[in-house]
Write a protein that holds these residues in place. Sequence first.
Motif, PDB file in Angstrom:
ATOM      1  N   UNK A  59       0.818  -1.222   0.000  1.00 49.93           N
ATOM      2  CA  UNK A  59       0.000   0.000   0.000  1.00 49.93           C
ATOM      3  C   UNK A  59       0.850   1.270   0.000  1.00 49.93           C
ATOM      4  N   UNK A  60       2.136   1.170   0.388  1.00 48.61           N
ATOM      5  CA  UNK A  60       3.025   2.330   0.367  1.00 48.61           C
ATOM      6  C   UNK A  60       4.258   1.997  -0.461  1.00 48.61           C
ATOM      7  N   UNK A  61       4.967   3.050  -0.850  1.00 49.02           N
ATOM      8  CA  UNK A  61       6.182   2.849  -1.635  1.00 49.02           C
ATOM      9  C   UNK A  61       7.230   2.082  -0.829  1.00 49.02           C
ATOM     10  N   UNK A  62       7.364   2.360   0.458  1.00 52.32           N
ATOM     11  CA  UNK A  62       8.326   1.639   1.290  1.00 52.32           C
ATOM     12  C   UNK A  62       7.999   0.151   1.380  1.00 52.32           C
ATOM     13  N   UNK A  63       6.715  -0.195   1.463  1.00 46.15           N
ATOM     14  CA  UNK A  63       6.325  -1.612   1.465  1.00 46.15           C
ATOM     15  C   UNK A  63       6.719  -2.271   0.149  1.00 46.15           C
ATOM     16  N   UNK A  64       6.517  -1.570  -0.950  1.00 44.94           N
ATOM     17  CA  UNK A  64       6.883  -2.099  -2.263  1.00 44.94           C
ATOM     18  C   UNK A  64       8.385  -2.297  -2.359  1.00 44.94           C
ATOM     19  N   UNK A  65       9.155  -1.310  -1.951  1.00 47.55           N
ATOM     20  CA  UNK A  65      10.614  -1.408  -1.993  1.00 47.55           C
ATOM     21  C   UNK A  65      11.087  -2.591  -1.148  1.00 47.55           C
ATOM     22  N   UNK A  66      10.529  -2.754   0.039  1.00 44.56           N
ATOM     23  CA  UNK A  66      10.918  -3.861   0.910  1.00 44.56           C
ATOM     24  C   UNK A  66      10.600  -5.213   0.271  1.00 44.56           C
ATOM     25  N   UNK A  74      18.512  -7.250  -3.689  1.00 46.93           N
ATOM     26  CA  UNK A  74      19.104  -5.937  -3.977  1.00 46.93           C
ATOM     27  C   UNK A  74      18.812  -5.013  -2.801  1.00 46.93           C
ATOM     28  N   UNK A  75      19.792  -4.203  -2.433  1.00 53.44           N
ATOM     29  CA  UNK A  75      19.645  -3.294  -1.296  1.00 53.44           C
ATOM     30  C   UNK A  75      18.449  -2.355  -1.495  1.00 53.44           C
ATOM     31  N   UNK A  76      17.700  -2.079  -0.411  1.00 52.19           N
ATOM     32  CA  UNK A  76      16.514  -1.224  -0.517  1.00 52.19           C
ATOM     33  C   UNK A  76      16.769   0.147  -1.124  1.00 52.19           C
ATOM     34  N   UNK A  77      17.907   0.775  -0.833  1.00 51.83           N
ATOM     35  CA  UNK A  77      18.158   2.104  -1.394  1.00 51.83           C
ATOM     36  C   UNK A  77      18.322   2.057  -2.909  1.00 51.83           C
TER      37      UNK A  77
END
Length: 92
Positions: A59-66, A74-77
């Motif tokens: 639901x959020x961009x951070x959830x997608x990245x994780x 691949x590293x989250x950053x």
Amino acid sequence: MCGGCGGAPPDWAAELVRGPRRRSAVARRLSELMARDRVDAFPSGWTVRAATGSTVLCRTYDELVAAVSRRTGIAPDIVSAAGLGAEHAQPR
């Protein structure tokens, strides 16, 4: 019950990923990082689908990245920068 929460949680990247075109572009860029899995956009988030059929709702961009980071290693950053595209990448 889906939708019972009253909306998506706050997302720091909302201005950068708002709207169907931007959300779809993020999905396309992050799908390119994965060998067999796929990211799909929907109006209030993304899904990360594995070849086996398992799906993670983000639901959020951070959830997608994780989720993408866990599946690719691949590293989250790096995943975050790839998803936002070159126009929003932070200089290092």
